[in-house]
Design an enzyme around this catalytic site. Structure first.
Site, mmCIF file in Angstrom:
data_model
loop_
_atom_site.group_PDB
_atom_site.id
_atom_site.type_symbol
_atom_site.label_atom_id
_atom_site.label_comp_id
_atom_site.label_asym_id
_atom_site.label_seq_id
_atom_site.Cartn_x
_atom_site.Cartn_y
_atom_site.Cartn_z
ATOM 1 N N GLY A 90 60.301 96.867 64.306
ATOM 2 C CA GLY A 90 61.427 95.940 64.286
ATOM 3 C C GLY A 90 62.364 96.053 65.468
ATOM 4 N N CYS B 173 48.844 68.857 49.108
ATOM 5 C CA CYS B 173 48.261 68.356 50.351
ATOM 6 C C CYS B 173 47.408 67.147 50.011
ATOM 7 C CB CYS B 173 47.414 69.434 51.014
ATOM 8 S SG CYS B 173 46.417 68.807 52.389
ATOM 9 N N CYS C 3 43.470 68.037 50.997
ATOM 10 C CA CYS C 3 42.682 69.029 50.271
ATOM 11 C C CYS C 3 43.228 69.314 48.874
ATOM 12 C CB CYS C 3 42.584 70.337 51.060
ATOM 13 S SG CYS C 3 44.088 71.333 51.037
ATOM 14 N N CYS D 174 48.517 69.981 54.660
ATOM 15 C CA CYS D 174 48.647 71.391 55.004
ATOM 16 C C CYS D 174 49.018 71.539 56.475
ATOM 17 C CB CYS D 174 47.317 72.125 54.806
ATOM 18 S SG CYS D 174 46.816 72.332 53.100
ATOM 19 N N CYS E 47 43.098 74.059 55.373
ATOM 20 C CA CYS E 47 42.850 72.737 54.787
ATOM 21 C C CYS E 47 41.376 72.342 54.955
ATOM 22 C CB CYS E 47 43.756 71.714 55.476
ATOM 23 S SG CYS E 47 43.881 70.142 54.630
#
Lengths: 193, 290
Positions: free
Chosen positions: B31, B240, B243, B265, B271
């Site tokens: 980080g 979606c 899909c 998507c 997808c």
């Protein structure tokens, strides 16, 4: 006479680096290092490969065996300045692990710039045959053991003190003849030593 | 002249060494933003030069590279960077998340869970999560040094005071392993939980701002929140339309000039894989244009 370094400098430095990176990202797990032919007698081929991969004129080196053979090889291949004070080093190579200097003698970085710290490369005979250290921390799923030998007595206490400095601290790479395992400062020793 | 005009993966070896050293420090201090000497690349800042430099420094001839831009393999940025590495490194490329060893991404994390040994490289525009709250680098550096993140909590609180909820929807700040507050790059906050305890190594490169940071595998990544205003994922309340997925992050696509729109998507590989394995076309849910 100084032997040649990597046969294929680009791909060998890359594959060596990936092993070091994977080792740092998964503390305690050993990753293989192909090594380099013609290394100085006190360095493993694996240690020499790590030196060729990480050292250059921007990375001062401290080494516990400042023999001419090693210094000439390091200077010729990497141009790294060799320093006599461990605290001035970006990297340190320790060829005699029993006499590893106190971790406090290296540079732990500052709170503002904890990255300006020493990475200590310790040559050991084995990464799995010593007394096991049980590790936890970032990069480790659950627990991981590392059993480097030989190591100086009291290393666990030193590692605890090093962890307490976080985000400052020393990062360690243990190197055997063909493998590397890392103990970055983020890791805790939960058992052993 | 038959010699190649540049090194494998474009960058010279000295630059790679410098970046590699920064990557190792970044992994050791999860980080924390490691400064590095970012190079000019043959593409403008803002096009992913940080991610490209990280990818170039880790990439080897046996890697399989995937590049996505907002989840998509086929947008200009993704195609350009993929071609860049095909040409300069000769590496194999793929659009399949599970086949890739290195995935460079702009602003998304793939829906498919990542595996051990994979590396996800983020392109980061502004690496400093405190920058819009405190413009002085000297001050933000001190705040990170002292782990003083009250300013960020105050910002999130002011969100709640003004809007009734935390309105930050992307680049949602996270705390890494209980220490550093980090900008996950402008990924939607939907992706934040995927960073936590992820099996893959996550590397972040900011070219213009000259910073590299990292999240090792299996690292605790917590989105900042409050007990009474816990972190919440967000996705459009829809499926979606290609899909039928009801679990993926969705893009809203305008389809005509009469208000027509559809949700699809954002992760094109996810997808496509779903459509390829579907045994029958799914029914278009009610309320959406067919």
């Amino acid at each position: 006479m100084i032997e040649a370094g990597f046969e294929n400098p680009v791909t060998e430095a890359q594959s060596t680096f990936r092993s070091i990176m994977d080792a740092t990202a998964r503390p305690g797990s050993p990753f293989s290092i192909a090594g380099v032919a013609g290394a100085p007698s006190s360095l493993y081929p694996s240690t020499a490969a790590i030196a060729l991969t990480l050292l250059d004129h921007d990375a001062p080196l401290w080494i516990d065996d400042p023999a001419d053979e090693v210094l000439n090889w390091v200077r010729f291949h990497t141009s790294a300045p060799v320093v006599t004070l461990a605290a001035d080093a970006a990297f340190a190579i320790v060829t005699r692990p029993q006499s590893l200097p106190p971790l406090g003698s290296f540079n732990p970085g500052t709170l503002d710039y904890p990255d300006v710290s020493t990475t200590v490369i310790v040559q050991v005979e084995t990464l799995t045959g010593g007394a096991p250290l049980t590790l936890a921390g970032p990069g480790i799923k659950g627990r991981q053991t590392l059993a480097p030998a030989p190591i100086p007595s009291g290393l666990t206490q030193q590692l605890d003190a090093n962890r307490a400095l976080f985000p400052r601290g020393i990062d360690l790479l243990f190197v055997s003849a063909g493998e590397v395992a890392a103990l970055p400062r983020s890791v805790r020793v939960v058992e052993g030593g | 002249m038959n010699a190649p005009a540049y090194n494998f993966a474009y960058l010279d070896e000295q630059t790679k060494r410098m970046i590699r050293r920064a990557i190792l420090k970044a992994i050791a201090i999860p980080g924390y933003q490691v400064p590095f000497a970012s190079r000019e690349m043959p593409m403008p800042y803002g096009w992913g030069t940080g991610g490209v430099q990280v990818t170039a420094s880790i990439l080897g001839p046996n890697d399989v590279l995937k590049v996505i831009d907002q989840g998509s393999d086929d947008t200009t940025n993704a195609v350009s960077i993929r071609k860049f590495f095909q040409r300069t490194a000769g590496v194999a490329t793929t659009t399949h998340t599970r086949d890739a060893t290195v995935i460079q991404t702009r602003h998304r994390i793939p829906e498919q869970a990542l595996a051990e040994g994979q590396v996800l490289v983020f392109q980061v525009p502004i690496p400093e999560p405190l920058r819009f709250l405190e413009p002085r680098e000297t001050e933000t550096r001190r705040m990170h040094a002292l782990a003083d993140y009250s300013l960020m909590h105050l910002k999130l609180y002011e969100d709640i005071a003004r809007h009734g909820r935390i309105s930050t929807s992307y680049a949602y700040p996270v705390k890494v392993q209980g220490r550093y507050v980090m900008d996950p790059s402008p990924t939607p906050k939907f992706d934040n939980p995927k960073m936590n305890d992820c099996a893959a190594l996550q590397l972040f490169g900011a070219g213009r701002e000259k910073r590299i940071y990292a999240i090792p595998p299996y690292t605790a990544v917590v989105s900042l929140d409050f007990e009474d205003h816990p972190f919440e994922r967000y996705r459009h309340d829809a499926r979606c339309e290609l899909c039928g997925a009801d679990d993926s992050y969705l893009d809203e696509v305008i389809t005509d000039d009469r208000g027509g729109r559809m949700f699809v998507c954002s992760d094109t590989d996810y997808c496509e894989a779903r459509r390829a394995t579907a045994d029958k076309p799914h029914a278009v849910p009610q309320g959406y244009p067919a």
